[in-house]
Motif scaffolding. Structure first.
Motif, mmCIF file in Angstrom:
data_model
loop_
_atom_site.group_PDB
_atom_site.id
_atom_site.type_symbol
_atom_site.label_atom_id
_atom_site.label_comp_id
_atom_site.label_asym_id
_atom_site.label_seq_id
_atom_site.Cartn_x
_atom_site.Cartn_y
_atom_site.Cartn_z
ATOM 1 N N GLN A 47 23.054 -1.919 -2.455
ATOM 2 C CA GLN A 47 23.474 -0.945 -3.454
ATOM 3 C C GLN A 47 24.730 -0.247 -2.968
ATOM 4 N N LEU A 48 25.475 0.311 -3.918
ATOM 5 C CA LEU A 48 26.612 1.133 -3.541
ATOM 6 C C LEU A 48 26.112 2.384 -2.831
ATOM 7 N N LYS A 49 26.866 2.826 -1.857
ATOM 8 C CA LYS A 49 26.504 4.048 -1.133
ATOM 9 C C LYS A 49 27.102 5.274 -1.820
ATOM 10 N N LYS A 50 28.229 5.059 -2.508
ATOM 11 C CA LYS A 50 28.922 6.137 -3.211
ATOM 12 C C LYS A 50 28.914 5.834 -4.703
ATOM 13 N N GLU A 51 29.247 6.830 -5.480
ATOM 14 C CA GLU A 51 29.443 6.616 -6.914
ATOM 15 C C GLU A 51 30.670 5.735 -7.110
ATOM 16 N N SER A 52 30.645 4.905 -8.138
ATOM 17 C CA SER A 52 31.774 3.999 -8.384
ATOM 18 C C SER A 52 33.062 4.763 -8.686
ATOM 19 N N SER A 53 32.945 5.981 -9.175
ATOM 20 C CA SER A 53 34.136 6.797 -9.453
ATOM 21 C C SER A 53 34.743 7.390 -8.184
ATOM 22 N N GLU A 54 34.045 7.241 -7.053
ATOM 23 C CA GLU A 54 34.531 7.769 -5.781
ATOM 24 C C GLU A 54 35.103 6.676 -4.878
ATOM 25 N N ILE A 55 35.064 5.441 -5.346
ATOM 26 C CA ILE A 55 35.568 4.323 -4.538
ATOM 27 C C ILE A 55 36.922 3.901 -5.094
ATOM 28 N N PHE A 56 37.971 4.173 -4.323
ATOM 29 C CA PHE A 56 39.337 3.877 -4.742
ATOM 30 C C PHE A 56 39.757 2.515 -4.206
ATOM 31 N N ILE A 57 40.321 1.715 -5.065
ATOM 32 C CA ILE A 57 40.657 0.330 -4.730
ATOM 33 C C ILE A 57 41.697 0.260 -3.609
ATOM 34 N N GLY A 58 42.656 1.160 -3.601
ATOM 35 C CA GLY A 58 43.663 1.166 -2.535
ATOM 36 C C GLY A 58 43.041 1.328 -1.161
ATOM 37 N N GLU A 59 42.074 2.208 -1.053
ATOM 38 C CA GLU A 59 41.389 2.430 0.227
ATOM 39 C C GLU A 59 40.630 1.175 0.653
ATOM 40 N N VAL A 60 39.914 0.566 -0.300
ATOM 41 C CA VAL A 60 39.143 -0.638 0.012
ATOM 42 C C VAL A 60 40.074 -1.752 0.496
ATOM 43 N N ILE A 61 41.162 -1.982 -0.219
ATOM 44 C CA ILE A 61 42.105 -3.049 0.148
ATOM 45 C C ILE A 61 42.710 -2.786 1.522
ATOM 46 N N ARG A 62 43.109 -1.557 1.781
ATOM 47 C CA ARG A 62 43.688 -1.240 3.101
ATOM 48 C C ARG A 62 42.686 -1.501 4.222
ATOM 49 N N LYS A 63 41.429 -1.098 4.012
ATOM 50 C CA LYS A 63 40.418 -1.286 5.048
ATOM 51 C C LYS A 63 40.098 -2.759 5.267
ATOM 52 N N LEU A 64 40.147 -3.546 4.207
ATOM 53 C CA LEU A 64 39.834 -4.973 4.324
ATOM 54 C C LEU A 64 41.034 -5.824 4.716
ATOM 55 N N GLU A 65 42.198 -5.494 4.167
ATOM 56 C CA GLU A 65 43.372 -6.361 4.297
ATOM 57 C C GLU A 65 44.487 -5.807 5.167
ATOM 58 N N GLY A 66 44.493 -4.507 5.376
ATOM 59 C CA GLY A 66 45.582 -3.906 6.139
ATOM 60 C C GLY A 66 46.606 -3.257 5.223
ATOM 61 N N PRO A 67 47.820 -3.045 5.704
ATOM 62 C CA PRO A 67 48.846 -2.318 4.957
ATOM 63 C C PRO A 67 49.185 -2.975 3.615
ATOM 64 N N LEU A 68 49.598 -2.136 2.673
ATOM 65 C CA LEU A 68 49.993 -2.615 1.353
ATOM 66 C C LEU A 68 51.460 -3.034 1.295
ATOM 67 N N ALA A 69 52.231 -2.675 2.292
ATOM 68 C CA ALA A 69 53.665 -2.950 2.285
ATOM 69 C C ALA A 69 53.950 -4.455 2.341
ATOM 70 N N PRO A 70 54.928 -4.920 1.548
ATOM 71 C CA PRO A 70 55.272 -6.337 1.587
ATOM 72 C C PRO A 70 56.042 -6.736 2.851
ATOM 73 N N MET A 71 56.641 -5.760 3.503
ATOM 74 C CA MET A 71 57.418 -6.004 4.727
ATOM 75 C C MET A 71 57.118 -4.892 5.731
ATOM 76 N N GLY A 72 57.115 -5.232 7.008
ATOM 77 C CA GLY A 72 56.803 -4.265 8.054
ATOM 78 C C GLY A 72 57.758 -3.087 8.116
ATOM 79 N N CYS A 73 59.001 -3.291 7.691
ATOM 80 C CA CYS A 73 60.010 -2.236 7.791
ATOM 81 C C CYS A 73 59.782 -1.094 6.801
ATOM 82 N N VAL A 74 58.868 -1.281 5.836
ATOM 83 C CA VAL A 74 58.574 -0.210 4.880
ATOM 84 C C VAL A 74 57.106 0.216 4.929
ATOM 85 N N SER A 75 56.388 -0.277 5.916
ATOM 86 C CA SER A 75 54.975 0.073 6.024
ATOM 87 C C SER A 75 54.810 1.501 6.525
ATOM 88 N N VAL A 76 53.924 2.230 5.883
ATOM 89 C CA VAL A 76 53.632 3.600 6.288
ATOM 90 C C VAL A 76 52.712 3.595 7.503
#
Length: 148
Positions: free
Chosen positions: A65-94
């Motif tokens: 089961q989900l541990k949090k409400e679905s309205s509290e799970i942000f896709i950006g956070e999930v992707i970063r935790k699973l895949e790493g940075p969102l930047a297309p190139m290292g020179c612009v990665s935060v």
């Protein structure tokens, strides 16, 4: 940024768990819904549990089961935790900046930064509930089921 099958299938599993949030789902039920082999899905669910997005219970009435409400799970956070940075190139990665010798004169860096910001803005503003509600607006006008 590239989303691997790990990220894609993990998001699909979270969507299914949100869709049936009132009950625990077995791995096989999730697997059949998202068409992912059970052994691979088990690994993804274990990682989602480690990341604190889901809970599990063993036994006859067990499942996931989900541990949090679905309205509290942000896709950006999930992707970063699973895949790493969102930047297309290292020179612009935060979070994982990589210096480049061309940086002082690079005309592409502002473009890559805009791509990063745009992707991050969309993913960080989108929740699992938004996906369930189909509350995603694509650019362009949608008529007759086709994007124009």
């Amino acid at each position: 940024m590239r989303v691997s099958s790990k990220g894609e299938y993990s998001l699909r599993a979270l969507i299914v768990l949100a869709k049936y949030s009132e009950k625990r789902l077995k791995v096989k039920e999730i697997s059949e819904e998202i068409l992912v082999p059970t052994p691979y899905l088990e690994k993804l669910l274990a990682q989602l549990k480690t990341l604190d997005y889901i809970t599990s219970k063993r036994g006859m009435d067990g499942g996931f089961q989900l541990k949090k409400e679905s309205s509290e799970i942000f896709i950006g956070e999930v992707i970063r935790k699973l895949e790493g940075p969102l930047a297309p190139m290292g020179c612009v990665s935060v979070t994982s900046y990589e210096a480049c010798s061309l940086e002082p004169t690079c005309l592409l860096q502002p473009l890559w930064g805009l791509v990063r910001d745009t992707v991050a803005d969309v993913l960080d503003a989108t929740t699992l509930q938004d996906l369930l509600d189909q509350n995603i607006q694509m650019k362009g006008e949608k008529t007759d089921g086709f994007l124009r």
